[in-house]
Design a protein around this motif. Structure first.
Motif, mmCIF file in Angstrom:
data_model
loop_
_atom_site.group_PDB
_atom_site.id
_atom_site.type_symbol
_atom_site.label_atom_id
_atom_site.label_comp_id
_atom_site.label_asym_id
_atom_site.label_seq_id
_atom_site.Cartn_x
_atom_site.Cartn_y
_atom_site.Cartn_z
ATOM 1 N N VAL A 1 11.225 8.888 1.638
ATOM 2 C CA VAL A 1 11.336 8.878 0.111
ATOM 3 C C VAL A 1 12.975 8.711 -0.081
ATOM 4 O O VAL A 1 13.395 7.630 -0.816
ATOM 5 N N VAL B 1 6.304 6.410 9.160
ATOM 6 C CA VAL B 1 6.229 7.178 8.334
ATOM 7 C C VAL B 1 4.897 6.847 7.396
ATOM 8 O O VAL B 1 4.455 5.713 7.523
ATOM 9 N N SER B 2 4.294 7.786 6.561
ATOM 10 C CA SER B 2 3.417 7.229 5.590
ATOM 11 C C SER B 2 3.691 6.120 4.634
ATOM 12 O O SER B 2 4.813 6.262 4.115
ATOM 13 N N THR C 1 2.572 6.074 1.772
ATOM 14 C CA THR C 1 2.556 6.958 0.451
ATOM 15 C C THR C 1 4.126 7.061 0.290
ATOM 16 O O THR C 1 4.589 6.886 -0.681
ATOM 17 N N SER C 2 4.823 7.552 1.293
ATOM 18 C CA SER C 2 6.045 7.844 1.115
ATOM 19 C C SER C 2 7.129 6.724 0.647
ATOM 20 O O SER C 2 8.029 6.769 -0.276
ATOM 21 N N ASP D 1 8.306 12.175 6.087
ATOM 22 C CA ASP D 1 7.882 11.553 4.737
ATOM 23 C C ASP D 1 8.934 11.678 3.748
ATOM 24 O O ASP D 1 9.412 10.695 2.941
ATOM 25 N N LEU D 2 9.640 12.862 3.346
ATOM 26 C CA LEU D 2 10.614 13.293 2.550
ATOM 27 C C LEU D 2 11.738 12.426 2.669
ATOM 28 O O LEU D 2 12.625 11.905 1.745
ATOM 29 N N GLY E 1 9.112 6.495 -2.906
ATOM 30 C CA GLY E 1 10.221 6.320 -2.819
ATOM 31 C C GLY E 1 10.664 5.110 -3.637
ATOM 32 O O GLY E 1 11.696 5.156 -4.430
#
Length: 284
Positions: A22, A112-113, A115-116, A18-19, A120
């Protein structure tokens, strides 16, 4: 004749993935901005015109009422806000563009989520808008604002916070829209009244009661006022001029602190980010 099935392994979702998502979305936003020279220039023309043309014209009318201060100095924080807000909204609008050309669907089906992806996009829009605002910061000396390092860093942080909140608002609006015309039409309806009612172009002192209420409930007011407070804190102006042009925001007669105003902007940004994530989770 038999055929062997080919196993397809999809990476498990993790915080590291996820990072990385982003980072990829943020990097893409920055590349898109840097490669669009027309957008960079056009986003600067409007605030520069307001600051140097309209600010100079209005300054000739009010020069007697504000001795020792250029009216463009008063307008300067508002023009920073305008630059950041318009750039942030255009960055958020790229979601609609991505949907029209199919790229958004590819992002949404990635392991990936969502949210990410939203985080991002909001971080990318905030970084791009802040970078654009730095150009306006460079014009500080031309309107009588000192190049104080503490002031510049303070304005930079406040710009980023405002840009993130506005990008989250734009992403929330763009999450369900199908074409750019609808998005930019809604942007004009939503952003322009908020911009005019934020105190970016006129002082918040001695307003009619109905206008005072509108400026108080306007979220952008709490993004513009800390910038103006920072600018006036670095100037030496007469107390009556400061009271006229930099009265701050008051609730029921009590003046709000800068920390509370920035806290409100942060809270609004967090709520808008949460709504934007929820919209994306429902998006097809």
């Amino acid at each position: 004749m038999t055929s062997d099935a080919i196993a397809v392994r999809v990476p498990r979702r993790s915080a590291a993935h996820d990072l990385r998502a982003v980072k990829v979305v943020l990097h893409r936003e920055m590349l898109r901005f840097l490669n669009d020279r027309t957008r960079m220039i056009s986003m600067l023309i409007q605030p520069v015109l307001w600051l140097f043309v309209m600010g100079t014209g209005l300054g000739t009318l009010v020069s007697g009422a504000i001795p020792g201060l250029d009216f463009r100095t008063f307008m300067y924080p508002g023009m920073i806000s305008m630059t950041v807000i318009m750039t942030a909204m255009f960055s958020a609008g790229s979601i609609v563009w991505d949907r029209e050309f199919g790229f958004l669907r590819e992002m949404l089906v990635a392991p990936v989520s969502r949210t990410s992806i939203v985080v991002g996009k909001c971080l990318g829009g905030a970084v791009v808008a802040t970078a654009q605002g730095i150009v306006i910061l460079a014009l500080a000396g031309a309107v009588g604002v000192p190049y104080d390092p503490v002031l510049m860093l303070t304005l930079l942080g406040e710009m980023f916070l405002a840009a993130f909140t506005i990008t989250a608002f734009g992403v929330m609006m763009a999450a369900r829209m199908k074409n750019m015309q609808s998005f930019f039409g809604l942007m004009q309806v939503a952003i322009m009244p908020m911009m005019f009612l934020s105190g970016a172009m006129f002082p918040l002192a001695n307003l009619p009661s109905w206008l005072h209420v509108l400026t108080t409930v306007n979220p952008l007011t709490y993004a513009v006022d800390p910038m103006r407070q920072a600018v006036f804190g670095s100037l030496h102006v007469a107390p009556q001029v400061d009271a006229m042009l930099n009265p701050g925001v008051s609730w029921f007669g009590a003046k709000l602190s800068i920390g509370l105003e920035l806290g409100l902007v942060t809270a609004i940004g967090a709520v808008l980010l949460g709504v934007a994530v929820a919209q994306f989770r429902r998006a097809d």
